[in-house]
Design an enzyme around this catalytic site. Structure first.
Site, PDB file in Angstrom:
ATOM      1  CG  HIS A  75      15.195  79.768 -62.643  1.00  0.00           C
ATOM      2  ND1 HIS A  75      14.005  80.007 -61.985  1.00  0.00           N
ATOM      3  CD2 HIS A  75      15.861  78.887 -61.854  1.00  0.00           C
ATOM      4  CE1 HIS A  75      13.964  79.298 -60.869  1.00  0.00           C
ATOM      5  NE2 HIS A  75      15.077  78.611 -60.752  1.00  0.00           N
ATOM      6  CG  ASP A 192      14.094  78.428 -56.674  1.00  0.00           C
ATOM      7  OD1 ASP A 192      14.761  78.613 -57.700  1.00  0.00           O
ATOM      8  OD2 ASP A 192      13.403  77.409 -56.495  1.00  0.00           O
ATOM      9  CD  GLU A 226      14.464  75.700 -62.453  1.00  0.00           C
ATOM     10  OE1 GLU A 226      15.064  74.708 -62.007  1.00  0.00           O
ATOM     11  OE2 GLU A 226      13.504  76.225 -61.846  1.00  0.00           O
ATOM     12  CD  GLU A 227      10.776  77.367 -59.795  1.00  0.00           C
ATOM     13  OE1 GLU A 227      10.513  76.165 -59.612  1.00  0.00           O
ATOM     14  OE2 GLU A 227      11.534  78.015 -59.054  1.00  0.00           O
ATOM     15  CG  ASP A 247      18.185  77.106 -59.173  1.00  0.00           C
ATOM     16  OD1 ASP A 247      17.709  77.809 -58.261  1.00  0.00           O
ATOM     17  OD2 ASP A 247      17.488  76.615 -60.093  1.00  0.00           O
ATOM     18  CG  HIS A 327       9.753  75.822 -54.456  1.00  0.00           C
ATOM     19  ND1 HIS A 327       9.382  74.930 -55.439  1.00  0.00           N
ATOM     20  CD2 HIS A 327      10.717  76.596 -55.015  1.00  0.00           C
ATOM     21  CE1 HIS A 327      10.091  75.141 -56.537  1.00  0.00           C
ATOM     22  NE2 HIS A 327      10.918  76.147 -56.299  1.00  0.00           N
TER      23      HIS A 327
END
Ligand SMILES: [Zn+2]
Length: 351
Positions: A75, A192, A226-227, A247, A327
């Site tokens: 993503h 990410d 995606e998130e 991922d 994150h």
């Protein structure tokens, strides 16, 4: 069966990755990331490119056979925020896009994409930020939606003045990635999952440079939601038999994953992945001596599971490079990116 995997052009991989990281693409405003990837894949005539109505990118790569098509996904959308309120002091209250803690972006530069197309610069701060004015409150105040605000780099001290700049509720906010490459380490926000998009693109480049073709017709699905949990819920072509989700791997205390290996995730918050496909991926990694780990991620969901939840009847597995401080202000190493790219190529070429 190929005896040796094609060579990876690591300069190409890192150039693409750096460019993509420097292209803001928060979920909901991920189109620039899709376009950046589309331009890179557009250089390979073997692939035909399409966009889904939802805005994802689908590349179709004809294989030696087409009786059991495969898909890989990564993503381009990232964590970000949206203007929730223009405050009476002219600063902006935000609402988060995706799952993260405010302290991970405290003090970070940001861009506000205002309603009329202009981009304004600013930074995210605690509302009581000055140590000389607020003393202990600077460390004690809870980092929540109410206590964080964007200070725009523009002359404004009221909501009217900020609104005159074109800023409105609902405008997207992207945090600066602060990309730095040192000694093989890539330090940046949003590895990410831009790191994995780079692995997919580098795998395509390497396989085509070696004048090889995937064993099966293969779809590359570059997802843009995606998130928030539903990126690959739609858009994987019917007839697909397997979905390899690429991922980031979660690095931290108690985890086997690290920044120098690719990881096979066998279970995350959504439960176990497909055992048969996992076993096949382990066999491939062993055969080509790809440095890998097997791990379980405690707070994690993937686009593979999004497709499963949407009713996708395929085998799903998850691999990716180890990313430290995910994150947050993330970091990985070229060794993990190389291992992931090798694993992708091994899968593409496996009959
Ligand atoms: Zn991700």
């Amino acid at each position: 069966m190929v005896m040796n995997l094609p060579n990876i052009d690591t300069d190409y991989l890192l150039n693409f990755l750096t460019g993509l990281l420097n292209t803001p693409s928060p979920t909901g405003l991920a189109m620039p990331g899709i376009e950046f990837t589309e331009r890179a894949l557009g250089a390979f005539p073997a692939l035909s490119l399409n966009r889904t109505r939802k805005g994802a990118l689908l590349a179709t790569w004809p294989g030696q056979k087409a009786d059991a098509p495969r898909a890989l996904t990564a993503h381009v959308d990232t964590l970000g925020a949206m203007v929730k309120e223009v405050k009476s002091n002219g600063r902006l209250k935000l609402t988060k896009i995706g799952g993260y803690a405010w302290n991970t972006v405290e003090g970070e530069g940001c861009t506000v994409f205002a309603s009329r197309g202009q981009a304004l610069r600013g930074s995210l701060l605690l509302s009581k930020a000055s140590g000389h004015v607020y003393g202990k409150k600077v460390s004690e105040l809870e980092r929540d939606d109410d206590n964080m605000e964007v200070r725009l780099d523009a002359r404004t001290s009221s909501d009217e003045e900020t609104e005159k700049l074109g800023v409105r509720v609902g405008d997207f906010v992207a945090f600066d990635p602060r990309v730095e490459v040192t000694n093989g380490f890539v330090r940046s926000r949003h590895l990410d999952d831009k790191a994995c998009v780079a692995c997919l693109v580098a795998a395509v480049q390497a396989v085509l440079t070696a004048e090889l073709q995937p064993a099966q017709t293969t779809y590359l699905f570059i997802s843009n939601y995606e998130e928030v949990g539903h990126g690959a819920a739609a858009g994987i072509p019917p007839g697909t038999t397997e979905l390899l989700t690429v991922d980031m791997a979660a690095v931290g205390e108690g985890q086997t994953s690290d920044e120098y290996h690719a990881t096979l995730c066998v279970k995350d918050s959504g439960g176990p992945y497909h055992h048969g496909l996992n076993q096949q991926l382990r066999t491939l990694a062993d055969r080509y001596q790809i440095p890998y780990k097997v791990d379980i991620y405690p707070y994690y969901g993937s686009d593979g599971e999004a497709y499963w939840h949407a009713g996708g009847d395929v085998a799903v597995a998850l691999i990716g490079p180890g990313v430290d401080a995910s994150h947050n202000y993330e970091r990985t190493h070229l060794e993990a990116l190389t291992a992931t790219t090798q694993w992708v190529m091994a899968y593409l070429l496996e009959e």
